[in-house]
Every structure is written in C-alpha cells, then in structure tokens.
Scaffold this motif. Structure first.
Motif, PDB file in Angstrom:
ATOM      1  N   MET A 135      17.844   0.211  -6.043  1.00 12.98           N
ATOM      2  CA  MET A 135      16.691   0.867  -5.485  1.00 12.98           C
ATOM      3  C   MET A 135      17.031   2.334  -5.219  1.00 12.98           C
ATOM      4  SD  MET A 135      14.422  -0.268  -2.156  1.00 12.98           S
ATOM      5  CE  MET A 135      15.190  -1.856  -2.209  1.00 12.98           C
ATOM      6  N   LYS A 136      16.037   3.199  -5.403  1.00 15.42           N
ATOM      7  CA  LYS A 136      16.233   4.628  -5.217  1.00 15.42           C
ATOM      8  C   LYS A 136      15.207   5.130  -4.198  1.00 15.42           C
ATOM      9  CE  LYS A 136      17.480   8.444  -8.108  1.00 15.42           C
ATOM     10  NZ  LYS A 136      17.635   8.950  -9.437  1.00 15.42           N
ATOM     11  N   ALA A 137      15.646   6.043  -3.327  1.00 20.31           N
ATOM     12  CA  ALA A 137      14.771   6.608  -2.307  1.00 20.31           C
ATOM     13  C   ALA A 137      14.261   7.971  -2.764  1.00 20.31           C
ATOM     14  CB  ALA A 137      15.519   6.747  -0.993  1.00 20.31           C
ATOM     15  N   PHE A 138      13.046   8.285  -2.353  1.00 26.17           N
ATOM     16  CA  PHE A 138      12.423   9.572  -2.648  1.00 26.17           C
ATOM     17  C   PHE A 138      11.758  10.082  -1.377  1.00 26.17           C
ATOM     18  CE2 PHE A 138      12.483   7.075  -6.506  1.00 26.17           C
ATOM     19  CZ  PHE A 138      12.946   7.961  -7.456  1.00 26.17           C
ATOM     20  N   VAL A 139      11.783  11.390  -1.182  1.00 30.36           N
ATOM     21  CA  VAL A 139      11.112  12.011  -0.046  1.00 30.36           C
ATOM     22  C   VAL A 139      10.077  12.995  -0.584  1.00 30.36           C
ATOM     23  CG1 VAL A 139      11.367  13.497   1.982  1.00 30.36           C
ATOM     24  CG2 VAL A 139      13.114  11.789   1.470  1.00 30.36           C
ATOM     25  N   ASP A 140       8.843  12.839  -0.147  1.00 31.33           N
ATOM     26  CA  ASP A 140       7.794  13.797  -0.477  1.00 31.33           C
ATOM     27  C   ASP A 140       7.946  14.955   0.509  1.00 31.33           C
ATOM     28  OD1 ASP A 140       5.509  15.324  -0.760  1.00 31.33           O
ATOM     29  OD2 ASP A 140       4.151  13.606  -0.821  1.00 31.33           O
ATOM     30  N   GLU A 141       8.519  16.046   0.046  1.00 31.06           N
ATOM     31  CA  GLU A 141       8.831  17.165   0.935  1.00 31.06           C
ATOM     32  C   GLU A 141       7.580  17.875   1.446  1.00 31.06           C
ATOM     33  OE1 GLU A 141      11.851  19.676  -0.745  1.00 31.06           O
ATOM     34  OE2 GLU A 141      13.073  17.943  -1.306  1.00 31.06           O
ATOM     35  N   ASP A 142       6.458  17.714   0.757  1.00 30.09           N
ATOM     36  CA  ASP A 142       5.209  18.295   1.242  1.00 30.09           C
ATOM     37  C   ASP A 142       4.665  17.526   2.441  1.00 30.09           C
ATOM     38  OD1 ASP A 142       5.199  20.286  -0.722  1.00 30.09           O
ATOM     39  OD2 ASP A 142       4.109  19.010  -2.139  1.00 30.09           O
ATOM     40  N   THR A 143       5.009  16.245   2.526  1.00 32.32           N
ATOM     41  CA  THR A 143       4.527  15.383   3.600  1.00 32.32           C
ATOM     42  C   THR A 143       5.512  15.320   4.764  1.00 32.32           C
ATOM     43  OG1 THR A 143       3.394  14.047   1.932  1.00 32.32           O
ATOM     44  CG2 THR A 143       3.638  13.063   4.087  1.00 32.32           C
ATOM     45  N   CYS A 144       6.786  15.494   4.485  1.00 29.30           N
ATOM     46  CA  CYS A 144       7.844  15.385   5.496  1.00 29.30           C
ATOM     47  C   CYS A 144       7.668  16.430   6.595  1.00 29.30           C
ATOM     48  CB  CYS A 144       9.210  15.567   4.829  1.00 29.30           C
ATOM     49  SG  CYS A 144      10.606  15.535   5.969  1.00 29.30           S
ATOM     50  N   ILE A 145       7.817  16.004   7.856  1.00 31.45           N
ATOM     51  CA  ILE A 145       7.739  16.926   8.989  1.00 31.45           C
ATOM     52  C   ILE A 145       9.112  17.177   9.610  1.00 31.45           C
ATOM     53  CG2 ILE A 145       5.333  16.417   9.510  1.00 31.45           C
ATOM     54  CD1 ILE A 145       6.379  14.581  11.806  1.00 31.45           C
ATOM     55  N   GLY A 146      10.149  16.570   9.039  1.00 31.53           N
ATOM     56  CA  GLY A 146      11.517  16.810   9.497  1.00 31.53           C
ATOM     57  C   GLY A 146      11.832  16.226  10.859  1.00 31.53           C
ATOM     58  N   CYS A 147      11.255  15.083  11.181  1.00 28.53           N
ATOM     59  CA  CYS A 147      11.492  14.489  12.499  1.00 28.53           C
ATOM     60  C   CYS A 147      12.902  13.914  12.645  1.00 28.53           C
ATOM     61  CB  CYS A 147      10.443  13.425  12.805  1.00 28.53           C
ATOM     62  SG  CYS A 147      10.624  11.921  11.837  1.00 28.53           S
ATOM     63  N   GLY A 148      13.549  13.568  11.530  1.00 31.97           N
ATOM     64  CA  GLY A 148      14.931  13.102  11.563  1.00 31.97           C
ATOM     65  C   GLY A 148      15.120  11.613  11.743  1.00 31.97           C
ATOM     66  N   VAL A 149      14.041  10.835  11.785  1.00 32.76           N
ATOM     67  CA  VAL A 149      14.176   9.389  11.952  1.00 32.76           C
ATOM     68  C   VAL A 149      14.955   8.779  10.795  1.00 32.76           C
ATOM     69  CG1 VAL A 149      12.891   7.207  11.987  1.00 32.76           C
ATOM     70  CG2 VAL A 149      12.148   9.095  13.412  1.00 32.76           C
ATOM     71  N   CYS A 150      14.674   9.217   9.591  1.00 30.87           N
ATOM     72  CA  CYS A 150      15.359   8.650   8.421  1.00 30.87           C
ATOM     73  C   CYS A 150      16.860   8.910   8.487  1.00 30.87           C
ATOM     74  CB  CYS A 150      14.766   9.185   7.127  1.00 30.87           C
ATOM     75  SG  CYS A 150      14.783  10.980   6.984  1.00 30.87           S
ATOM     76  N   GLU A 151      17.225  10.122   8.848  1.00 28.29           N
ATOM     77  CA  GLU A 151      18.642  10.465   8.939  1.00 28.29           C
ATOM     78  C   GLU A 151      19.329   9.665  10.042  1.00 28.29           C
ATOM     79  OE1 GLU A 151      21.469  14.383   8.943  1.00 28.29           O
ATOM     80  OE2 GLU A 151      19.613  14.500  10.075  1.00 28.29           O
ATOM     81  N   SER A 152      18.651   9.456  11.150  1.00 30.88           N
ATOM     82  CA  SER A 152      19.278   8.703  12.241  1.00 30.88           C
ATOM     83  C   SER A 152      19.423   7.223  11.891  1.00 30.88           C
ATOM     84  CB  SER A 152      18.496   8.874  13.543  1.00 30.88           C
ATOM     85  OG  SER A 152      17.226   8.264  13.463  1.00 30.88           O
ATOM     86  N   LEU A 153      18.503   6.689  11.105  1.00 34.42           N
ATOM     87  CA  LEU A 153      18.575   5.276  10.722  1.00 34.42           C
ATOM     88  C   LEU A 153      19.471   5.031   9.508  1.00 34.42           C
ATOM     89  CD1 LEU A 153      14.823   4.223  11.081  1.00 34.42           C
ATOM     90  CD2 LEU A 153      16.724   3.570  12.578  1.00 34.42           C
ATOM     91  N   CYS A 154      19.549   6.008   8.631  1.00 34.11           N
ATOM     92  CA  CYS A 154      20.253   5.809   7.360  1.00 34.11           C
ATOM     93  C   CYS A 154      20.955   7.106   6.939  1.00 34.11           C
ATOM     94  CB  CYS A 154      19.225   5.373   6.319  1.00 34.11           C
ATOM     95  SG  CYS A 154      19.896   4.447   4.946  1.00 34.11           S
ATOM     96  N   PRO A 155      21.988   7.519   7.694  1.00 35.28           N
ATOM     97  CA  PRO A 155      22.636   8.811   7.439  1.00 35.28           C
ATOM     98  C   PRO A 155      23.404   8.901   6.124  1.00 35.28           C
ATOM     99  CG  PRO A 155      23.840   7.579   9.107  1.00 35.28           C
ATOM    100  CD  PRO A 155      22.574   6.819   8.831  1.00 35.28           C
ATOM    101  N   ASP A 156      23.710   7.777   5.502  1.00 36.53           N
ATOM    102  CA  ASP A 156      24.405   7.820   4.211  1.00 36.53           C
ATOM    103  C   ASP A 156      23.451   8.137   3.063  1.00 36.53           C
ATOM    104  OD1 ASP A 156      26.816   7.221   5.418  1.00 36.53           O
ATOM    105  OD2 ASP A 156      26.633   5.058   5.066  1.00 36.53           O
ATOM    106  N   VAL A 157      22.151   8.068   3.329  1.00 43.71           N
ATOM    107  CA  VAL A 157      21.150   8.282   2.279  1.00 43.71           C
ATOM    108  C   VAL A 157      20.295   9.521   2.537  1.00 43.71           C
ATOM    109  CG1 VAL A 157      19.171   7.257   1.074  1.00 43.71           C
ATOM    110  CG2 VAL A 157      21.096   5.819   1.761  1.00 43.71           C
TER     111      VAL A 157
END
Length: 59
Positions: A1-23
C-alpha cells in the motif's frame, strides 16, 4: 500500500506525523509529505482516518 497527501487540502496539523512518523513528515512548507514508499504499517490507516481534512489517501 502507498500513501498520498493532497497538499492543496492539507492544513499541516501534524496528526499524521504524530501517528505514523516513519511515513509522514511535516515539511518546511507546513504541509505533510510522504517520506516512505511502503505504507504497510497499520498506522497509515489511523493517519488517514484521523486527518481532519481527508488529505491522505491510500492505494
């Protein structure tokens, strides 16, 4: 599985990084970026489901 981030939609809250810092990592632009090609870790689903703007997709 591959992850993608829509940078136009992202607000940079950091939840993803805190939950999954290796990705996911917040860049200098304040947006989340995918830093790993393989998203086989279970945390990717958590990050996707926790993203307040729905900017993360998994394929």
């Amino acid at each position: 599985m591959k992850a993608f981030v829509d940078e136009d939609t992202c607000i940079g809250c950091g939840v993803c990084e805190s939950l999954c810092p290796d990705v996911f990592k917040l860049g200098e632009d304040g947006k989340a970026h995918v830093i790993a090609n393989d998203c086989s870790a279970g945390c990717c689903e958590d990050a996707k489901d926790s993203c307040p703007t729905g900017a993360i997709s998994l394929k």
